[in-house]
Design a protein around this motif. Structure first.
Motif, PDB file in Angstrom:
ATOM      1  N   ARG A 124       0.855  -1.188   0.000  1.00 38.80           N
ATOM      2  CA  ARG A 124       0.000   0.000   0.000  1.00 38.80           C
ATOM      3  C   ARG A 124       0.889   1.235   0.000  1.00 38.80           C
ATOM      4  O   ARG A 124       2.060   1.181   0.341  1.00 38.80           O
ATOM      5  CB  ARG A 124      -0.892  -0.009   1.238  1.00 38.80           C
ATOM      6  CG  ARG A 124      -1.919  -1.133   1.235  1.00 38.80           C
ATOM      7  CD  ARG A 124      -2.626  -1.207   2.555  1.00 38.80           C
ATOM      8  NE  ARG A 124      -3.482  -0.051   2.768  1.00 38.80           N
ATOM      9  CZ  ARG A 124      -4.778  -0.024   2.438  1.00 38.80           C
ATOM     10  NH1 ARG A 124      -5.325  -1.067   1.868  1.00 38.80           N
ATOM     11  NH2 ARG A 124      -5.508   1.049   2.673  1.00 38.80           N
ATOM     12  N   HIS A 125       0.329   2.382  -0.425  1.00 36.42           N
ATOM     13  CA  HIS A 125       1.087   3.626  -0.365  1.00 36.42           C
ATOM     14  C   HIS A 125       1.607   3.792   1.058  1.00 36.42           C
ATOM     15  O   HIS A 125       0.849   3.721   2.026  1.00 36.42           O
ATOM     16  CB  HIS A 125       0.192   4.810  -0.719  1.00 36.42           C
ATOM     17  CG  HIS A 125      -0.148   4.893  -2.172  1.00 36.42           C
ATOM     18  ND1 HIS A 125       0.790   4.837  -3.165  1.00 36.42           N
ATOM     19  CD2 HIS A 125      -1.336   5.033  -2.795  1.00 36.42           C
ATOM     20  CE1 HIS A 125       0.190   4.958  -4.333  1.00 36.42           C
ATOM     21  NE2 HIS A 125      -1.095   5.064  -4.142  1.00 36.42           N
ATOM     22  N   ALA A 126       2.884   3.985   1.213  1.00 41.00           N
ATOM     23  CA  ALA A 126       3.468   3.985   2.549  1.00 41.00           C
ATOM     24  C   ALA A 126       3.857   5.392   2.985  1.00 41.00           C
ATOM     25  O   ALA A 126       3.262   6.362   2.566  1.00 41.00           O
ATOM     26  CB  ALA A 126       4.659   3.032   2.592  1.00 41.00           C
ATOM     27  N   ASP A 127       4.887   5.492   3.786  1.00 38.49           N
ATOM     28  CA  ASP A 127       5.130   6.728   4.510  1.00 38.49           C
ATOM     29  C   ASP A 127       6.134   7.661   3.851  1.00 38.49           C
ATOM     30  O   ASP A 127       6.703   8.513   4.514  1.00 38.49           O
ATOM     31  CB  ASP A 127       5.596   6.401   5.927  1.00 38.49           C
ATOM     32  CG  ASP A 127       6.839   5.509   5.930  1.00 38.49           C
ATOM     33  OD1 ASP A 127       7.295   5.144   4.829  1.00 38.49           O
ATOM     34  OD2 ASP A 127       7.327   5.189   7.016  1.00 38.49           O
ATOM     35  N   ARG A 128       6.376   7.529   2.572  1.00 41.17           N
ATOM     36  CA  ARG A 128       7.211   8.532   1.911  1.00 41.17           C
ATOM     37  C   ARG A 128       6.488   9.878   1.960  1.00 41.17           C
ATOM     38  O   ARG A 128       5.281   9.961   1.756  1.00 41.17           O
ATOM     39  CB  ARG A 128       7.476   8.136   0.453  1.00 41.17           C
ATOM     40  CG  ARG A 128       8.583   7.091   0.315  1.00 41.17           C
ATOM     41  CD  ARG A 128       9.004   6.942  -1.144  1.00 41.17           C
ATOM     42  NE  ARG A 128       7.976   6.256  -1.908  1.00 41.17           N
ATOM     43  CZ  ARG A 128       7.852   6.343  -3.224  1.00 41.17           C
ATOM     44  NH1 ARG A 128       8.657   7.114  -3.914  1.00 41.17           N
ATOM     45  NH2 ARG A 128       6.911   5.671  -3.860  1.00 41.17           N
ATOM     46  N   ASP A 129       7.235  10.936   2.208  1.00 41.32           N
ATOM     47  CA  ASP A 129       6.634  12.268   2.303  1.00 41.32           C
ATOM     48  C   ASP A 129       5.908  12.645   1.017  1.00 41.32           C
ATOM     49  O   ASP A 129       6.252  12.192  -0.081  1.00 41.32           O
ATOM     50  CB  ASP A 129       7.713  13.322   2.561  1.00 41.32           C
ATOM     51  CG  ASP A 129       8.338  13.203   3.943  1.00 41.32           C
ATOM     52  OD1 ASP A 129       7.858  12.371   4.737  1.00 41.32           O
ATOM     53  OD2 ASP A 129       9.309  13.938   4.207  1.00 41.32           O
ATOM     54  N   GLU A 147      -5.083  13.433   0.913  1.00 45.91           N
ATOM     55  CA  GLU A 147      -4.185  12.346   0.508  1.00 45.91           C
ATOM     56  C   GLU A 147      -3.156  12.052   1.598  1.00 45.91           C
ATOM     57  O   GLU A 147      -2.874  10.894   1.908  1.00 45.91           O
ATOM     58  CB  GLU A 147      -3.481  12.717  -0.799  1.00 45.91           C
ATOM     59  CG  GLU A 147      -2.671  11.603  -1.428  1.00 45.91           C
ATOM     60  CD  GLU A 147      -3.529  10.522  -2.063  1.00 45.91           C
ATOM     61  OE1 GLU A 147      -2.974   9.452  -2.387  1.00 45.91           O
ATOM     62  OE2 GLU A 147      -4.739  10.737  -2.232  1.00 45.91           O
ATOM     63  N   ALA A 148      -2.587  13.098   2.195  1.00 51.63           N
ATOM     64  CA  ALA A 148      -1.613  12.888   3.272  1.00 51.63           C
ATOM     65  C   ALA A 148      -2.260  12.216   4.470  1.00 51.63           C
ATOM     66  O   ALA A 148      -1.643  11.381   5.142  1.00 51.63           O
ATOM     67  CB  ALA A 148      -0.989  14.224   3.682  1.00 51.63           C
ATOM     68  N   SER A 149      -3.518  12.560   4.739  1.00 48.94           N
ATOM     69  CA  SER A 149      -4.229  11.935   5.848  1.00 48.94           C
ATOM     70  C   SER A 149      -4.427  10.446   5.589  1.00 48.94           C
ATOM     71  O   SER A 149      -4.255   9.615   6.485  1.00 48.94           O
ATOM     72  CB  SER A 149      -5.588  12.618   6.040  1.00 48.94           C
ATOM     73  OG  SER A 149      -6.336  11.984   7.057  1.00 48.94           O
ATOM     74  N   GLU A 161      12.418  12.178  -3.920  1.00 48.03           N
ATOM     75  CA  GLU A 161      12.099  10.843  -3.425  1.00 48.03           C
ATOM     76  C   GLU A 161      10.742  10.816  -2.729  1.00 48.03           C
ATOM     77  O   GLU A 161      10.477   9.946  -1.897  1.00 48.03           O
ATOM     78  CB  GLU A 161      13.200  10.359  -2.467  1.00 48.03           C
ATOM     79  CG  GLU A 161      14.552  10.171  -3.148  1.00 48.03           C
ATOM     80  CD  GLU A 161      15.591   9.560  -2.220  1.00 48.03           C
ATOM     81  OE1 GLU A 161      15.244   9.285  -1.051  1.00 48.03           O
ATOM     82  OE2 GLU A 161      16.727   9.352  -2.666  1.00 48.03           O
ATOM     83  N   ALA A 162       9.890  11.757  -3.086  1.00 52.66           N
ATOM     84  CA  ALA A 162       8.576  11.843  -2.449  1.00 52.66           C
ATOM     85  C   ALA A 162       7.643  10.756  -2.969  1.00 52.66           C
ATOM     86  O   ALA A 162       7.810  10.234  -4.072  1.00 52.66           O
ATOM     87  CB  ALA A 162       7.966  13.222  -2.704  1.00 52.66           C
ATOM     88  N   GLY A 163       6.640  10.446  -2.160  1.00 49.84           N
ATOM     89  CA  GLY A 163       5.621   9.513  -2.620  1.00 49.84           C
ATOM     90  C   GLY A 163       4.703  10.151  -3.637  1.00 49.84           C
ATOM     91  O   GLY A 163       4.132   9.464  -4.491  1.00 49.84           O
ATOM     92  N   LEU A 164       4.562  11.480  -3.584  1.00 48.45           N
ATOM     93  CA  LEU A 164       3.708  12.203  -4.513  1.00 48.45           C
ATOM     94  C   LEU A 164       4.041  13.684  -4.443  1.00 48.45           C
ATOM     95  O   LEU A 164       4.232  14.229  -3.366  1.00 48.45           O
ATOM     96  CB  LEU A 164       2.229  11.989  -4.156  1.00 48.45           C
ATOM     97  CG  LEU A 164       1.184  12.543  -5.115  1.00 48.45           C
ATOM     98  CD1 LEU A 164       1.257  11.824  -6.467  1.00 48.45           C
ATOM     99  CD2 LEU A 164      -0.221  12.405  -4.520  1.00 48.45           C
ATOM    100  N   ALA A 180       0.743  14.704  -9.090  1.00 46.12           N
ATOM    101  CA  ALA A 180      -0.695  14.936  -9.172  1.00 46.12           C
ATOM    102  C   ALA A 180      -0.945  16.371  -9.614  1.00 46.12           C
ATOM    103  O   ALA A 180      -0.377  17.301  -9.026  1.00 46.12           O
ATOM    104  CB  ALA A 180      -1.362  14.686  -7.813  1.00 46.12           C
ATOM    105  N   VAL A 181      -1.750  16.540 -10.652  1.00 45.83           N
ATOM    106  CA  VAL A 181      -2.106  17.868 -11.155  1.00 45.83           C
ATOM    107  C   VAL A 181      -3.554  18.132 -10.778  1.00 45.83           C
ATOM    108  O   VAL A 181      -4.456  17.374 -11.174  1.00 45.83           O
ATOM    109  CB  VAL A 181      -1.918  17.975 -12.671  1.00 45.83           C
ATOM    110  CG1 VAL A 181      -2.276  19.369 -13.152  1.00 45.83           C
ATOM    111  CG2 VAL A 181      -0.475  17.636 -13.060  1.00 45.83           C
ATOM    112  N   ILE A 182      -3.786  19.192 -10.026  1.00 47.65           N
ATOM    113  CA  ILE A 182      -5.112  19.512  -9.533  1.00 47.65           C
ATOM    114  C   ILE A 182      -5.604  20.792 -10.217  1.00 47.65           C
ATOM    115  O   ILE A 182      -5.006  21.868 -10.047  1.00 47.65           O
ATOM    116  CB  ILE A 182      -5.117  19.713  -8.001  1.00 47.65           C
ATOM    117  CG1 ILE A 182      -4.389  18.555  -7.306  1.00 47.65           C
ATOM    118  CG2 ILE A 182      -6.540  19.875  -7.500  1.00 47.65           C
ATOM    119  CD1 ILE A 182      -4.961  17.193  -7.604  1.00 47.65           C
ATOM    120  N   ALA A 183      -6.654  20.669 -10.983  1.00 48.72           N
ATOM    121  CA  ALA A 183      -7.244  21.852 -11.647  1.00 48.72           C
ATOM    122  C   ALA A 183      -8.065  22.639 -10.624  1.00 48.72           C
ATOM    123  O   ALA A 183      -8.826  22.050  -9.847  1.00 48.72           O
ATOM    124  CB  ALA A 183      -8.121  21.401 -12.808  1.00 48.72           C
TER     125      ALA A 183
END
Length: 291
Positions: free
Chosen positions: A148-153, A174-176, A251-254, A286-289
């Motif tokens: 699962r998506h883990a704890d990378r910042d 998403e961070a939550s 090296e971020a998760g996102l 992630a690109v957020i309009a």
């Protein structure tokens, strides 16, 4: 039920990495995963186009292989597939309109025209108003990529001079879900060196930096209150925004960036910072309009 996560497939290594990333995201959101493939089959003048009898088995095999692989990794995940015969960009924008997120590979290396971060990918990002995540093949080699998506910042780029509620809502949510640190970054540039260069005085620079940090904290405060469990590392820095985001998010998760929605067909629909991050980041973007 949460809105489904849609991923575009073309058979390339990048699109497979995108599908695996999307599967983990669907698990985080308790949402279904929808695998799609769109193809506009054309041939040079004088050469007959491939018949549907040829196209259909290839498309079905592509989707079936991805479905089986993801089902084996995540048997609890609700997965569906769909194919479109038409322009990939138009098909993706259409299917993304009712999705919670659209996920794309950053480059298509197959021999067939697919979902690429070129004319198709950029056209989709410019037109779609749902969150779009771009994933590189190298993401599968990163730590925790197979779970699962883990704890990378996570990293989010913020412009404190303009409202960006949609951007912050996505980043904090998403961070939550990931239970990771959210690094909020605002970058600012010193004015051109003219006259006496007063702005380059270290004391003045420190004062401006303090003012920028205060503005950043003020913008983040409502979101800190709404998401008290999210650990925030907020910084205002002097320098190029795109370079700062690329360095901080290496090296971020996102990495989360925004683009302003433009109703006019004239002018750029992706700002220079988002454009640079999309083309040079090694982490998912992630690109957020937003308005």
């Amino acid at each position: 039920m949460n809105q489904r996560i849609v991923v575009g497939l073309d058979g390339s290594t990048e699109s497979i990495a995108a599908a695996r990333w999307a599967a983990r995201e669907a698990l985080l959101r308790n949402a279904p995963l929808h695998l799609v493939h769109a193809e506009e089959w054309s041939s040079p003048p004088g050469i007959p186009a491939a018949s549907s009898d040829v196209r259909r088995p290839w498309t079905e095999a592509l989707l079936r292989k991805a479905y089986d692989g993801l089902r084996g990794e995540h048997p609890q995940l609700d997965i569906t597939t769909e194919s479109f015969d038409g322009r990939p960009a138009d098909s993706l924008v259409g299917v993304a309109a009712s999705a919670g997120m659209l996920v794309l590979g950053s480059r298509g290396l197959g021999t067939l025209t697919g979902f690429v971060l070129g004319s198709v990918g950029m056209a989709v990002i410019q037109a779609a108003e749902r969150p779009i995540v771009v994933v590189r093949a190298a993401e599968d080699a990163m730590p925790h990529a197979h779970g699962r998506h883990a704890d990378r910042d996570m990293v989010v780029g913020i412009d404190i001079s303009r409202p960006c509620d949609a951007l912050l809502a996505f980043a904090f949510d998403e961070a939550s879900r990931r239970a990771c640190t959210l690094r909020a970054l605002h970058s600012w540039m010193l004015p051109p060196l003219t006259g006496s260069g007063f702005a380059y005085n270290p004391e003045v620079t420190a004062q401006i930096t303090q003012s920028m940090n205060t503005g950043l904290d003020d913008m983040l405060k409502p979101w800190r209150d709404k998401y008290p469990t999210v650990h925030i590392d907020a910084q205002a820095r002097v320098g190029s925004a795109s370079e700062q985001l690329l360095e901080t998010g290496s090296e971020a998760g996102l990495i989360v960036v925004g683009r302003r929605i433009r109703r006019s067909s004239i002018g750029a629909h992706i700002g220079p910072i988002t454009h640079a991050v999309l083309h040079h980041a090694t982490s998912p973007v992630a690109v957020i309009a937003h308005e």
